[in-house]
Every structure is written in C-alpha cells, then in structure tokens.
Write an enzyme that holds these catalytic residues in place. Structure first.
Site, PDB file in Angstrom:
ATOM      1  N   LYS A 118       0.816  -1.217   0.000  1.00 38.31           N
ATOM      2  CA  LYS A 118       0.000   0.000   0.000  1.00 38.31           C
ATOM      3  C   LYS A 118       0.842   1.255   0.000  1.00 38.31           C
ATOM      4  O   LYS A 118       0.456   2.255  -0.588  1.00 38.31           O
ATOM      5  CB  LYS A 118      -0.966   0.004   1.191  1.00 38.31           C
ATOM      6  CG  LYS A 118      -2.113  -0.981   1.022  1.00 38.31           C
ATOM      7  CD  LYS A 118      -3.279  -0.656   1.913  1.00 38.31           C
ATOM      8  CE  LYS A 118      -4.367  -1.707   1.749  1.00 38.31           C
ATOM      9  NZ  LYS A 118      -5.434  -1.595   2.748  1.00 38.31           N
ATOM     10  N   LYS A 200      -5.464 -11.765  -8.537  1.00 36.75           N
ATOM     11  CA  LYS A 200      -6.702 -11.840  -7.758  1.00 36.75           C
ATOM     12  C   LYS A 200      -7.743 -10.827  -8.263  1.00 36.75           C
ATOM     13  O   LYS A 200      -7.390  -9.725  -8.662  1.00 36.75           O
ATOM     14  CB  LYS A 200      -6.337 -11.521  -6.302  1.00 36.75           C
ATOM     15  CG  LYS A 200      -7.412 -11.854  -5.312  1.00 36.75           C
ATOM     16  CD  LYS A 200      -6.951 -11.514  -3.899  1.00 36.75           C
ATOM     17  CE  LYS A 200      -8.156 -11.191  -3.051  1.00 36.75           C
ATOM     18  NZ  LYS A 200      -7.829 -10.730  -1.708  1.00 36.75           N
ATOM     19  N   LYS A 203     -11.365  -5.091  -6.213  1.00 31.21           N
ATOM     20  CA  LYS A 203     -12.311  -3.979  -6.250  1.00 31.21           C
ATOM     21  C   LYS A 203     -11.814  -2.837  -7.108  1.00 31.21           C
ATOM     22  O   LYS A 203     -12.585  -2.086  -7.670  1.00 31.21           O
ATOM     23  CB  LYS A 203     -12.423  -3.376  -4.834  1.00 31.21           C
ATOM     24  CG  LYS A 203     -13.403  -4.040  -3.940  1.00 31.21           C
ATOM     25  CD  LYS A 203     -13.419  -3.308  -2.601  1.00 31.21           C
ATOM     26  CE  LYS A 203     -14.165  -4.155  -1.592  1.00 31.21           C
ATOM     27  NZ  LYS A 203     -14.177  -3.580  -0.263  1.00 31.21           N
TER      28      LYS A 203
END
Ligand code: TRP
Length: 337
Positions: A118, A200, A203
């Site tokens: 992140k 994966k 979102k």
C-alpha cells in the site's frame, strides 16, 4: 478459551467499507460467513476506521459503509443473531489499538507485506495509520475475545501478528486475550480477475471487465463473462495450465456447490462459450436474491437504523468488558462511580 460468556465460540471478521463488494469477496468471504453464523457467536464489522488509511471522499465513504452493512444482511446474515455494526461506533476499537501499539514493534510492522504494497501504491500518503493498520486489526479481534477469524490468504500475516501481540500481552499480564485461530474457507475459493486470471479479482481493477460486482445486473455479468480471458486449447479441464478456464470452473463450483471433477464432467465436449454462459447464469442465480433483498433494505431506513443502533450497543457492551480488563492490567487508575 479465555473470559467469554457467550456459550458458543466467538467469531470476528470484517470488511473494508470502500467501494463495492466483488464476486471474489462474496464467494471468498461473505457466503462463508453465512454458513458459519449458526455455529458461532458472530461479530461482523464494517471496518470504516481502517478505510481512512487511504484518502476517502466522506460522502462516498458514508454511503459505502451503509451499503456494506446492508449487503451483510442481504447476503443472509441475520442481524438479530449476528452482531453487524460499524467499527467507528465502538470507540473501544481505537482505545485498545492505542494500548496495543505500545506492545507492537516497529520492526514487526515494517515487515508487513500489505504495508509495503500500500505504501508503494500510495507513495504520496504513507501515513502512520497505514503503518499501524495491523494493530487496529488486532484490536478488532482481541476486543471480542474471538476464537476464530475467517479470512483469506492475503490476511494470514495480519492474523499472525494479532496472535503475536496477544501472546506477548498475555505473557506479561496473564490470560487476558483469547488467542484467535484462522478459519480458512473450504476449497479456498480464491477468485481471480476475468482479464488476468493469474491475478486476484480486485475492487480497484482499472479494467472494468476484470471484476464482477455484487451490484452488477444480469446483462453486465453476462457481458463480462463473455469477454473473460481463456486460452486456445479449446478443451475444458481443471488445470493450472488453463488459469482462465480454471477460474471459471472455480466460480461455477462455488456458486453451484459442485466439485471441480463434477463440473469438468458436466462440460465435457462443450465449448468455452457454453461454459461462460453457464457460469454467468450460476452467478446471477446467487446474486439475484441478494440484490432483491438489498433493494428492499435500502428502502427501509428505520429498520436499518434500528439494527445499527442495537448492534452498535451490543458490540460496545462486549468491547467495554475487555477494555476495562486491559486498562486495569496495564495500570490505568480505576474510574470513580
Ligand atoms: N484487513 C481486512 C481486509 O482488508 C479487514 C479487517 C479489518 C479484518 N479488521 C479485521 C478482517 C479483523 C478480519 C478481522 O480484508
């Protein structure tokens, strides 16, 4: 088991209140939560405190938090039996997180892969909250003396550090926290991107065709599956060498409670087009009732508000119990009543 009075074992889990839930979140987590809700005393939290580690638009955050809470219910979690609530409504999360910060080492947090990922992605905003994110997560779990935490593979490191912090605290002060166990879903239904099946499903994918959202309508779902990346083998097998097909089969199996072998047998001699159509229909089949219930709930403000209030108070009650114990252990002066 330490210090819980619920009778059943306690389960805690949560999801970030940002964006819209994906098929991956639904099959990998939410659907599993519903199955577990009979067996455990469950706390399902909308983790809005965690959300602000990344800059958010306030109005959007508020709306997506409420949508997520309604989706928990629409997916089949009975809010009378499961404590479904907002993290920000229970101040114990933040209070315990502060205390646990003082029992967590910088080095431990520096090693967290989610922090590294992140901070690379949001280089302009590497804030202290992003760094101590795992401590707040540990507080979430330990606050309710949770025995089990259903999470995906990507959260295993967070569970490890939670256990380490709890054990460290217990070693100093005695049996204060229950040491939580990870609960992994059955066939680890890890759902991959429809466009890059080695990645994966996410979102925040930039490619709109990569992700199925729980709010997508039938036409959109069908269109996205039709465009799903496959391969040129032209044969439906369940194999790592055909990641696109494998992902479609995984989705189909998760939606229809089939085994991969069963699904392969079912599609023997049929083309990719038919498989895609069948997968899309299986997804629509499980989404439809959830979407209908969601729509109904979004029109019933008073009901949802009641749930938010009641469950927030219930969560707060249990949170306070642990918090008082912890405050006493570390030596904070007792409250005068
Ligand atoms: N970090 C988790 C995620 O992004 C969400 C989360 C926050 C969580 N607190 C938790 C999950 C406690 C399980 C238990 O998916």
């Amino acid at each position: 088991m330490t210090g819980n009075t619920y009778g059943k074992k306690v389960l805690f889990s949560g999801m970030q209140a940002t964006g819209t839930i994906t098929l991956g979140n639904y099959l990998g987590a939410l659907k599993n939560w519903v199955t577990l809700s009979d067996e455990y005393e469950c706390f399902y939290c909308v983790v809005d405190l965690h959300s602000i580690t990344i800059r958010q638009d306030p109005a959007k955050l508020r709306q997506s938090a409420r949508n997520l809470l309604m989706l928990y219910i629409a997916a089949g979690l009975d809010p009378k039996k499961n404590c479904i609530y907002y993290q920000s409504h229970v101040s114990g999360h933040a209070e315990l997180a502060w205390i646990l910060n003082c029992y967590t080492y910088m080095g431990e947090l520096q090693r967290m892969t989610q922090f590294k990922d992140k901070s690379a992605k949001h280089a302009e905003n590497i804030n202290a909250g992003l760094f101590t994110y795992p401590v707040l997560l540990a507080a979430d779990i330990l606050l309710f003396q949770a025995d089990v935490v259903p999470v995906g593979k990507d959260q295993l490191q967070h569970l490890e550090i939670t256990r380490d912090i709890a054990q460290r605290f217990n070693a100093i002060y005695g049996d204060v926290f229950t040491i939580p166990e990870v609960h992994m879903g059955k066939i680890g239904a890890k759902i991959m991107s429809l466009q890059e099946p080695m990645k994966k499903m996410s979102k925040s994918d930039e490619n709109a065709n990569a992700t199925i959202y729980l709010t997508d309508d039938g036409d959109t779902i069908l269109r996205k599956f039709k465009r799903a990346v496959t391969d040129s083998e032209g044969c439906i097998r369940y194999s790592r060498e055909q990641p696109g097909i494998k992902n479609l089969l995984d989705i189909y199996c998760a939606c229809t409670d089939q085994t991969p072998e069963g699904a392969v047998a079912e599609f023997e001699g049929r083309g990719y087009g038919e498989l895609k159509q069948a997968v899309a229909e299986s997804v629509m089949g499980i989404f439809r009732p959830v979407q209908e219930e969601f729509l109904r709930l979004s029109k019933d403000k008073a009901y949802i508000d009641g749930i938010i209030k009641e469950n927030g108070e219930k969560a707060d009650y249990f949170a306070r119990k642990t918090l008082r114990k912890v405050q006493k252990k570390v030596g904070f002066p007792e409250r005068i009543r």
